[in-house]
Scaffold this motif. Structure first.
Motif, PDB file in Angstrom:
ATOM      1  N   SER A  24       0.835  -1.253  -0.142  1.00  0.00           N
ATOM      2  CA  SER A  24      -0.051  -0.019   0.097  1.00  0.00           C
ATOM      3  C   SER A  24       0.686   1.224  -0.121  1.00  0.00           C
ATOM      4  N   ALA A  25       1.790   1.404   0.882  1.00  0.00           N
ATOM      5  CA  ALA A  25       2.756   2.310   1.006  1.00  0.00           C
ATOM      6  C   ALA A  25       3.491   2.418  -0.558  1.00  0.00           C
ATOM      7  N   ALA A  31       2.545   6.626  -6.943  1.00  0.00           N
ATOM      8  CA  ALA A  31       1.678   7.298  -7.497  1.00  0.00           C
ATOM      9  C   ALA A  31       2.121   8.794  -7.329  1.00  0.00           C
ATOM     10  N   LEU A  32       2.730   9.199  -6.073  1.00  0.00           N
ATOM     11  CA  LEU A  32       2.783  10.379  -5.831  1.00  0.00           C
ATOM     12  C   LEU A  32       4.239  11.109  -6.655  1.00  0.00           C
ATOM     13  N   LEU A  33       5.271   9.955  -7.117  1.00  0.00           N
ATOM     14  CA  LEU A  33       6.290  10.236  -7.672  1.00  0.00           C
ATOM     15  C   LEU A  33       5.724  10.585  -9.161  1.00  0.00           C
ATOM     16  N   ALA A  83      -6.382   4.042  -4.929  1.00  0.00           N
ATOM     17  CA  ALA A  83      -7.268   2.775  -4.925  1.00  0.00           C
ATOM     18  C   ALA A  83      -6.543   1.704  -5.197  1.00  0.00           C
ATOM     19  N   LEU A  84      -5.334   1.741  -5.848  1.00  0.00           N
ATOM     20  CA  LEU A  84      -4.527   0.388  -5.776  1.00  0.00           C
ATOM     21  C   LEU A  84      -3.881   0.126  -4.194  1.00  0.00           C
ATOM     22  N   ALA A  85      -3.651   1.127  -3.474  1.00  0.00           N
ATOM     23  CA  ALA A  85      -3.062   1.101  -2.202  1.00  0.00           C
ATOM     24  C   ALA A  85      -4.259   0.508  -1.354  1.00  0.00           C
ATOM     25  N   LEU A  86      -5.489   1.042  -1.248  1.00  0.00           N
ATOM     26  CA  LEU A  86      -6.717   0.333  -0.662  1.00  0.00           C
ATOM     27  C   LEU A  86      -6.898  -1.022  -0.923  1.00  0.00           C
ATOM     28  N   GLY A  87      -6.583  -1.297  -2.257  1.00  0.00           N
ATOM     29  CA  GLY A  87      -7.103  -2.790  -2.837  1.00  0.00           C
ATOM     30  C   GLY A  87      -6.087  -3.722  -2.231  1.00  0.00           C
ATOM     31  N   GLN A  88      -4.907  -3.224  -1.748  1.00  0.00           N
ATOM     32  CA  GLN A  88      -4.118  -4.292  -0.948  1.00  0.00           C
ATOM     33  C   GLN A  88      -4.607  -4.926   0.388  1.00  0.00           C
ATOM     34  N   PHE A  89      -5.732  -4.444   0.930  1.00  0.00           N
ATOM     35  CA  PHE A  89      -6.573  -4.971   2.013  1.00  0.00           C
ATOM     36  C   PHE A  89      -7.682  -5.613   1.728  1.00  0.00           C
ATOM     37  N   ASP A  90      -7.770  -6.932   2.450  1.00  0.00           N
ATOM     38  CA  ASP A  90      -9.037  -7.822   2.211  1.00  0.00           C
ATOM     39  C   ASP A  90     -10.226  -7.152   2.576  1.00  0.00           C
ATOM     40  N   GLY A  91     -10.026  -6.335   3.651  1.00  0.00           N
ATOM     41  CA  GLY A  91     -11.367  -5.749   4.122  1.00  0.00           C
ATOM     42  C   GLY A  91     -11.866  -4.682   3.125  1.00  0.00           C
TER      43      GLY A  91
END
Length: 277
Positions: A24-25, A31-33, A83-91
């Motif tokens: 996620s990080a 993305a920021l880069l 969206a990609l970062a949040l997608g790493q969490f199953d929840g």
């Protein structure tokens, strides 16, 4: 078949619980880069390319669109990275599935919560396309006069002659009444309004003002409490408008008083009308 190649998380020795936070990080940093690189590229190379293609200086229309497109792409990259970062969490995946199952309710709640932000964004897109204002234009909006400093996704920034910044939501700007002094030309005429009571010799006042200023003087409006003279001077640059109109108004009033054509204290109705100009 051999074993699968180790991932970056395997090489770092991360546990299964740590891996979602790591990726996620990582996605957020990437993305920021990317957003930073695109912003820098648009600011430098995109501007230079636009100037080269136009064969001269960058027009106000092209500058406004270039700024807006740059910010829109940067925002899209950041949203995609989130969206990609949040997608790493199953929840989050289960939450997204439940939201999609109740899409109508979720859309209504999200739309209501973000109504103002989305309205400003849509208005910003329309302003960038239709361009009632451009970067560098001198405009009047709700008694605020200034130069358009920037047109962003949600807000438009004005810089007043006193170097103050006025921030206007794009939705309000798109739905309001706007006066753009430099939409068709880069100079504007001086115009001063002077209210006089009906007891004043109008023809003499017009002749005196024309002699004093050399400007065109006409009767612009009549009311029961008095009449309004319009004194129109030569075109000037927008930044000098306020100062030169003040100087012209002072000259006109001084000459009228010297010739006995302007009462020391104007009637109440005339004073109120003058204050509204």
């Amino acid at each position: 078949m051999g074993d699968a190649s180790p991932t970056l998380a395997d090489l770092l020795g991360l546990s299964p619980e740590q891996r979602p936070w790591f990726y996620s990080a990582l996605f957020m940093v990437i993305a920021l880069l990317c957003a930073w690189a695109v912003d820098r590229g648009f600011s430098r190379r995109g501007r230079a390319l636009a100037i080269l293609m136009s064969g001269g200086d960058l027009s106000a229309e092209a500058d406004t669109r270039l700024r807006f497109v740059r910010r829109l792409i940067v925002a899209a990259i950041v949203v995609f990275g989130i969206a990609l970062a949040l997608g790493q969490f199953d929840g989050f995946g289960r939450l997204a599935t439940s939201l999609l199952a109740s899409g109508a309710i979720a859309a209504a709640v999200l739309g209501f919560a973000a109504r103002q932000t989305l309205a400003n964004l849509v208005a910003g897109v329309m302003i960038a396309i239709t361009q009632p204002v451009r970067v560098g234009d001198w405009v009047t909006f709700e008694d605020v006069y200034g130069e358009v400093d920037d047109v962003r996704l949600n807000y438009t920034y004005l810089r007043t002659p006193g170097n103050q910044r006025v921030i206007i939501p794009n939705e309000k700007l798109a739905s309001g009444i706007l006066r753009n002094d430099t939409l068709a030309t880069r100079s504007i005429d001086l115009e001063v309004a002077l209210w006089l009571p009906h007891t004043v010799d109008t023809d003499r006042a017009i002749a005196v003002l024309h002699s004093e200023t050399g400007c065109q003087v006409t009767v612009a409006e009549t009311r029961p409490e008095g009449l309004r003279l319009s004194v129109v001077g030569d075109p000037v640059s927008p930044p000098d408008r306020g100062r030169m109109e003040g100087e012209l108004r002072t000259r006109c009033m001084s000459r009228l008083r010297a010739d006995g054509l302007l009462p020391v204290a104007a009637p109440e109705g005339v004073a109120a009308a003058t204050a509204n100009q």
